[in-house]
Design an enzyme around this catalytic site. Structure first.
Site, short mmCIF file in Angstrom:
data_model
loop_
_atom_site.label_atom_id
_atom_site.label_comp_id
_atom_site.label_asym_id
_atom_site.label_seq_id
_atom_site.Cartn_x
_atom_site.Cartn_y
_atom_site.Cartn_z
N GLU A 103 0.85 -1.19 0.00
CA GLU A 103 0.00 0.00 0.00
C GLU A 103 0.88 1.24 0.00
O GLU A 103 1.95 1.26 0.63
CB GLU A 103 -0.90 -0.01 1.24
CG GLU A 103 -1.98 1.06 1.27
CD GLU A 103 -2.96 0.81 2.41
OE1 GLU A 103 -3.35 -0.36 2.62
OE2 GLU A 103 -3.32 1.78 3.11
N ASP A 105 0.19 5.35 0.60
CA ASP A 105 -0.90 6.17 1.14
C ASP A 105 -0.65 7.66 1.11
O ASP A 105 0.41 8.13 1.55
CB ASP A 105 -1.15 5.84 2.62
CG ASP A 105 -1.72 4.46 2.86
OD1 ASP A 105 -2.24 3.88 1.92
OD2 ASP A 105 -1.62 3.99 4.01
N GLU A 107 -3.10 10.38 3.09
CA GLU A 107 -4.30 10.59 3.90
C GLU A 107 -4.31 12.03 4.38
O GLU A 107 -3.30 12.52 4.90
CB GLU A 107 -4.35 9.62 5.09
CG GLU A 107 -4.61 8.19 4.70
CD GLU A 107 -4.83 7.30 5.92
OE1 GLU A 107 -5.94 6.77 6.07
OE2 GLU A 107 -3.88 7.15 6.72
#
Length: 283
Positions: A103, A105, A107
């Site tokens: 993953e 990311d 955010e």
């Protein structure tokens, strides 16, 4: 190209803001993405050129790409939830599936009106994350669209904001650190309530009187690197170092003035010693 000046932490900074043209995709959000949850809180409109996610007290919403990607560059323009966004998280990331998933990311942690968003980044490889770096942004991400990009190659992952590098995660398999390179990933995004941790560690809760909270997306572009690039001797694209001298200066600027957390500096978190990748060169 335009210049702008501002102060940050007592420093006077003069920056050159370079406008980057985003080439419109031949496709559209209808062709490239599926709305995956949230009922009508996720919407595609303007002929497939604009997408929005909304959050209310009942539910958030999300979407994912129809395609999987294994290496490439992903660009997306976002305009984040305006006003009091405390407790909300807008997540935009690449991910594979399963207990040993990879993953990458972005955010965006909301905040009270007038306080800055926190941009939270992380990299998971074979199910293990805990590689967080956090930043303030040098602009208000709720006023206009800005471009958030991921460059993913076998040698490194680069996070960029408006084409300015903010983070480089290098392949450190030579010292035993797993690196995302075998699992194709889809693009995901979601807008959800995380007021148990998102704002000041959960001290500030979501103000539902301000709902619905809405984020907007446009100008998605995915550039996949050709299969011949798996031979590192056949394609200069793969030979390129992470950043040129200008890019390294930009990265140092962001990390000096805007980084607010780096797991590689968190000695209390790693009393047995920092992770192996933290002991390598930053660039």
């Amino acid at each position: 190209m335009a210049s702008s000046s501002y102060t940050h932490n007592g420093f006077y900074v003069l920056t050159m803001v370079v406008s980057t043209m985003i080439v419109a995709c031949a496709g559209s959000f209808y062709q490239d993405f599926d709305l995956t949850w949230g009922d009508n809180r996720a919407k595609i409109f303007n002929g497939g050129q604009l997408l929005s996610l909304s959050l209310d007290k009942v539910s958030g919403s999300g979407f994912k790409s129809k395609k999987e990607y294994l290496f490439g560059r992903i660009d997306m323009q976002l305009k984040l939830v305006a006003g009091n966004s405390a407790g909300t998280v807008t997540a935009y990331y690449l991910s594979s599936q399963g207990p040993t998933h990879d993953e990458i990311d972005f955010e965006f942690l909301g905040n009270l009106t007038g306080d800055p968003y926190i941009l939270h980044t992380n990299v998971f490889s074979q199910g293990k994350g805990d590689r967080e770096q956090q930043f303030y942004l040098w602009f208000d991400p709720t006023k206009n669209f800005h471009t958030y990009s991921i460059i993913w190659k076998p040698q490194h992952i680069i996070f960029l904001v408006d084409n300015i590098p903010i983070r480089v995660f290098k392949n450190a398999e030579s010292v035993g650190v797993p690196f995302p390179k075998n699992q194709p990933m889809r693009i995901y995004s979601s807008l959800w309530n995380a007021d148990d941790w998102a704002t000041r560690g959960g001290l500030v809760k979501t103000d539902w009187s301000k709902a619905p909270f809405t984020a907007y997306y446009r100008n998605f572009k995915a550039t996949q690197f050709s299969s011949k690039s798996f031979n590192p001797n056949s394609d200069a694209e793969w030979q390129t170092t992470e950043l040129d001298a200008f890019g390294r200066r930009r990265l140092r600027w962001v990390q000096k003035y805007f980084m607010i957390y780096n797991y590689c500096n968190d000695l209390k978190r790693f009393p047995q010693g920092l992770p192996a990748e933290c002991r390598r060169s930053r660039f």
